[in-house]
Design a protein around this motif. Structure first.
Motif, mmCIF file in Angstrom:
data_model
loop_
_atom_site.group_PDB
_atom_site.id
_atom_site.type_symbol
_atom_site.label_atom_id
_atom_site.label_comp_id
_atom_site.label_asym_id
_atom_site.label_seq_id
_atom_site.Cartn_x
_atom_site.Cartn_y
_atom_site.Cartn_z
ATOM 1 N N THR A 238 0.840 -1.202 0.000
ATOM 2 C CA THR A 238 0.000 0.000 0.000
ATOM 3 C C THR A 238 0.877 1.255 0.000
ATOM 4 N N ALA A 239 2.063 1.153 0.608
ATOM 5 C CA ALA A 239 2.983 2.302 0.614
ATOM 6 C C ALA A 239 3.415 2.655 -0.806
ATOM 7 N N MET A 240 3.589 1.621 -1.667
ATOM 8 C CA MET A 240 3.933 1.881 -3.068
ATOM 9 C C MET A 240 2.752 2.517 -3.795
ATOM 10 N N GLN A 241 1.573 1.975 -3.546
ATOM 11 C CA GLN A 241 0.366 2.540 -4.173
ATOM 12 C C GLN A 241 0.176 4.004 -3.775
ATOM 13 N N PHE A 242 0.478 4.278 -2.512
ATOM 14 C CA PHE A 242 0.288 5.630 -1.973
ATOM 15 C C PHE A 242 1.376 6.581 -2.470
ATOM 16 N N GLY A 243 2.528 6.001 -2.846
ATOM 17 C CA GLY A 243 3.603 6.830 -3.387
ATOM 18 C C GLY A 243 4.690 7.163 -2.382
ATOM 19 N N VAL A 244 4.753 6.437 -1.257
ATOM 20 C CA VAL A 244 5.793 6.725 -0.268
ATOM 21 C C VAL A 244 6.899 5.661 -0.253
ATOM 22 N N ALA A 245 6.803 4.694 -1.155
ATOM 23 C CA ALA A 245 7.864 3.683 -1.264
ATOM 24 C C ALA A 245 7.935 3.241 -2.716
ATOM 25 N N ASN A 246 9.149 2.790 -3.146
ATOM 26 C CA ASN A 246 9.246 2.309 -4.530
ATOM 27 C C ASN A 246 9.551 0.821 -4.609
ATOM 28 N N HIS A 247 9.545 0.165 -3.449
ATOM 29 C CA HIS A 247 9.710 -1.286 -3.451
ATOM 30 C C HIS A 247 9.070 -1.855 -2.191
ATOM 31 N N ILE A 248 8.943 -3.176 -2.150
ATOM 32 C CA ILE A 248 8.425 -3.815 -0.944
ATOM 33 C C ILE A 248 9.591 -4.029 0.014
ATOM 34 N N TYR A 249 9.456 -3.534 1.205
ATOM 35 C CA TYR A 249 10.526 -3.670 2.200
ATOM 36 C C TYR A 249 10.431 -5.018 2.902
ATOM 37 N N ASP A 250 11.595 -5.563 3.321
ATOM 38 C CA ASP A 250 11.478 -6.588 4.347
ATOM 39 C C ASP A 250 11.610 -5.852 5.677
ATOM 40 N N GLU A 251 11.163 -6.477 6.742
ATOM 41 C CA GLU A 251 11.017 -5.765 8.015
ATOM 42 C C GLU A 251 12.338 -5.154 8.494
ATOM 43 N N MET A 252 13.431 -5.911 8.344
ATOM 44 C CA MET A 252 14.716 -5.429 8.853
ATOM 45 C C MET A 252 15.254 -4.241 8.055
ATOM 46 N N SER A 253 15.056 -4.273 6.741
ATOM 47 C CA SER A 253 15.556 -3.140 5.957
ATOM 48 C C SER A 253 14.688 -1.906 6.208
ATOM 49 N N LEU A 254 13.413 -2.131 6.527
ATOM 50 C CA LEU A 254 12.550 -1.006 6.903
ATOM 51 C C LEU A 254 13.071 -0.364 8.186
ATOM 52 N N LEU A 255 13.409 -1.212 9.149
ATOM 53 C CA LEU A 255 13.925 -0.693 10.424
ATOM 54 C C LEU A 255 15.207 0.106 10.211
ATOM 55 N N SER A 256 16.132 -0.446 9.392
ATOM 56 C CA SER A 256 17.390 0.297 9.265
ATOM 57 C C SER A 256 17.181 1.600 8.506
ATOM 58 N N GLU A 257 16.261 1.626 7.556
ATOM 59 C CA GLU A 257 15.988 2.917 6.909
ATOM 60 C C GLU A 257 15.315 3.894 7.875
ATOM 61 N N ALA A 258 14.423 3.353 8.706
ATOM 62 C CA ALA A 258 13.732 4.213 9.685
ATOM 63 C C ALA A 258 14.720 4.855 10.651
ATOM 64 N N MET A 259 15.806 4.140 10.958
ATOM 65 C CA MET A 259 16.774 4.667 11.909
ATOM 66 C C MET A 259 17.624 5.779 11.329
ATOM 67 N N THR A 260 17.790 5.768 10.027
ATOM 68 C CA THR A 260 18.667 6.767 9.436
ATOM 69 C C THR A 260 17.910 7.827 8.630
ATOM 70 N N TYR A 261 16.608 7.620 8.458
ATOM 71 C CA TYR A 261 15.850 8.503 7.576
ATOM 72 C C TYR A 261 15.749 9.919 8.149
ATOM 73 N N LYS A 262 16.053 10.877 7.307
ATOM 74 C CA LYS A 262 16.005 12.280 7.736
ATOM 75 C C LYS A 262 15.281 13.075 6.685
ATOM 76 N N GLU A 263 14.637 14.096 7.104
ATOM 77 C CA GLU A 263 14.097 15.003 6.090
ATOM 78 C C GLU A 263 14.963 16.237 6.071
ATOM 79 N N TYR A 264 14.891 16.932 4.989
ATOM 80 C CA TYR A 264 15.679 18.133 4.856
ATOM 81 C C TYR A 264 15.049 19.234 5.701
ATOM 82 N N THR A 265 15.810 19.774 6.655
ATOM 83 C CA THR A 265 15.206 20.751 7.540
ATOM 84 C C THR A 265 15.789 22.151 7.391
ATOM 85 N N GLY A 266 16.942 22.224 6.742
ATOM 86 C CA GLY A 266 17.615 23.532 6.641
ATOM 87 C C GLY A 266 17.138 24.333 5.442
#
Ligand SMILES: [Zn+2]
Ligand SMILES: [Zn+2]
Length: 454
Positions: free
Chosen positions: A425-453
């Protein structure tokens, strides 16, 4: 700051001049005319049940802090909640002794540092126990953590995944028009425990945006604690045609003491919390949804045929309905619908129903120049998530923290890791471009940053 309605005691009849109006002279407050506490509108003769506004506000605060709080990134002074506050700007401001990036908020000058996630190993282990669907005791044993630490990292995991998903959703939600879909479900656990949950998806993709439960830690008066054994959940009648099916649903509503008296059968208490009545949770849930719709020029909301959900949906969207920017639809799925009905008045409220290939729908708002007609292609999206939750949530759960954290973790895992026709559903919604496995989702979640400056 929060553009959320505070007074729900008003007329809820869309065609009435008092619709959504606070403090009308036509109101009789706390009327008992029909044998239950209500607000009577003399202009249209309706008696919607009385709402304890303070109760809604207290629960709302609790749920807002859980589902939308900014606890990991950004200036917490200026930007405490996703969607409900404007994003703060910041500039790089050196490093801490430990080498963590520091940032300075351009709005309030507050200096804060980026969160560094420690003990990645422990968080990973906790996630693995969730993937393995272990009960809590086995999960704790498997990780070798103390119970206290297990719960600590479970909460961290929930926070991380929520933060990641909200950051992603925020990038995508700024659409001109938005469609949402909402249904309520009962989740049963062992020993007759369980809870009521409201699920809202972005309707085109099935991406689950919000899942609230009727569990609360807010202190309640005895009368506000759910303790019914009665079950008034509207059930499918499996009628031979769609019109009879709609009629049957309305008839079940009429058998209730009042139309919004949604009861979900006997549910035993869960440790360290209480259950509130589902028809109170709906007001909280729909108030929270305002975060998503705030920037949309137009939004459509598809809701299940349930009077209590109707009332809350209409109240929450009142300003947009008045401005002709929101349309609320009832929908009723009907398998293999063969019949065509058009603008057919059905039920006590004379709602006008239309058929489509997957069932029927009715526009509850009164939008004459409706440029956004009913457009629902998949009526099973929320059922799919509910089935997922029902099979993945361990049935021996018995505490507020584990149930709420695991529900939130599963919302994110379902959206990003679960595939339907090769797409999440994340791909359908447009917030992901592939299906994650749970562990790779976690590691991306830990490093994911948005541009704030800048
Ligand atoms: Zn009225
Ligand atoms: Zn600030």
């Amino acid at each position: 700051m929060f553009d959320i309605r505070k007074d729900f005691n008003c007329c809820k009849t869309v065609s009435c001049k008092n619709f959504g109006v606070e403090n009308s002279e036509d109101y009789v407050y706390q009327s008992k005319r029909l044998g239950y506490l209500s607000i009577e509108c003399k202009a249209c003769g309706s008696n919607p049940p009385w709402i304890n506004n303070q109760l809604i506000e207290n629960i709302l605060k609790e749920k807002l802090d859980f589902h939308f709080a900014r606890k990991i990134t950004h200036c917490r002074h200026c930007y405490s909640h996703f969607f409900f506050n404007e994003k703060n700007r910041s500039q790089l401001h050196g490093f801490t002794v430990a080498g963590t990036q520091r940032l300075k908020c351009k709005n309030c000058q507050h200096v804060y540092s980026e969160t560094k996630h420690k003990n990645v190993e422990a968080i990973t282990q906790v996630l693995q126990t969730i993937i393995d669907k272990l009960d809590i005791n086995s999960a704790i044993r498997k990780t070798g953590l103390s119970a206290r630490l297990y719960y600590f990292y479970l909460e961290k995991l929930s926070l991380l995944l929520t933060n990641f998903s909200r950051l992603k959703e925020q990038e995508e939600i700024n659409r001109d028009s938005l469609s949402l879909q909402t249904e309520g479900k009962v989740v049963h656990l062992n020993h007759k425990r369980g809870f009521y949950t409201l699920l809202t998806a972005e309707a085109d993709s099935g991406y689950i945006l919000l899942q609230t439960t009727n569990l609360t830690k807010v202190e309640l008066l005895e009368q506000d604690i759910y303790n019914s054994t009665e079950n008034t959940v509207i059930k499918d009648a499996f009628a031979n045609n769609i019109e009879s099916e709609i009629k049957n649903h309305y008839q079940q509503t009429l058998h209730r003491k009042h139309f919004e008296k949604l009861l979900i059968g006997e549910l035993k208490a869960i440790n360290h919390c209480n259950l509130i009545y589902p028809n109170k949770l709906v007001y909280v849930h729909f108030s929270l949804l305002r975060g998503f719709i705030k920037k949309a020029q137009h939004y459509s909301h598809y809701i299940e045929l349930e009077s209590s959900i109707r009332a809350a949906a209409l109240m929450s969207a009142h300003p947009e309905i008045k401005a002709g920017k929101a349309d609320i639809f009832y929908y009723l799925p009907f398998l293999n619908n063969q019949e065509i009905i058009k603008n057919r008045k059905v039920g006590w409220w004379s709602d006008r129903w239309h058929s489509f290939d997957k069932g029927a729908y009715s526009l509850l708002t009164d939008n004459k120049q409706n440029q956004y007609p009913f457009k629902m292609t998949d009526t099973e999206q929320l059922n799919r998530y509910y089935d997922y939750l029902d099979t993945h949530l361990n049935k021996s759960l018995n505490s507020f923290n584990t149930i709420t954290n695991l529900s939130e973790i599963h919302r994110v895992l379902f959206n990003f890791c679960y595939a339907q026709d090769d797409k999440s559903t994340a791909m359908q919604f447009g917030v992901a471009n592939h299906i994650y496995d749970e562990m790779s989702l976690l590691s991306e979640a830990m490093t994911y940053k948005e541009y704030t400056g800048e």
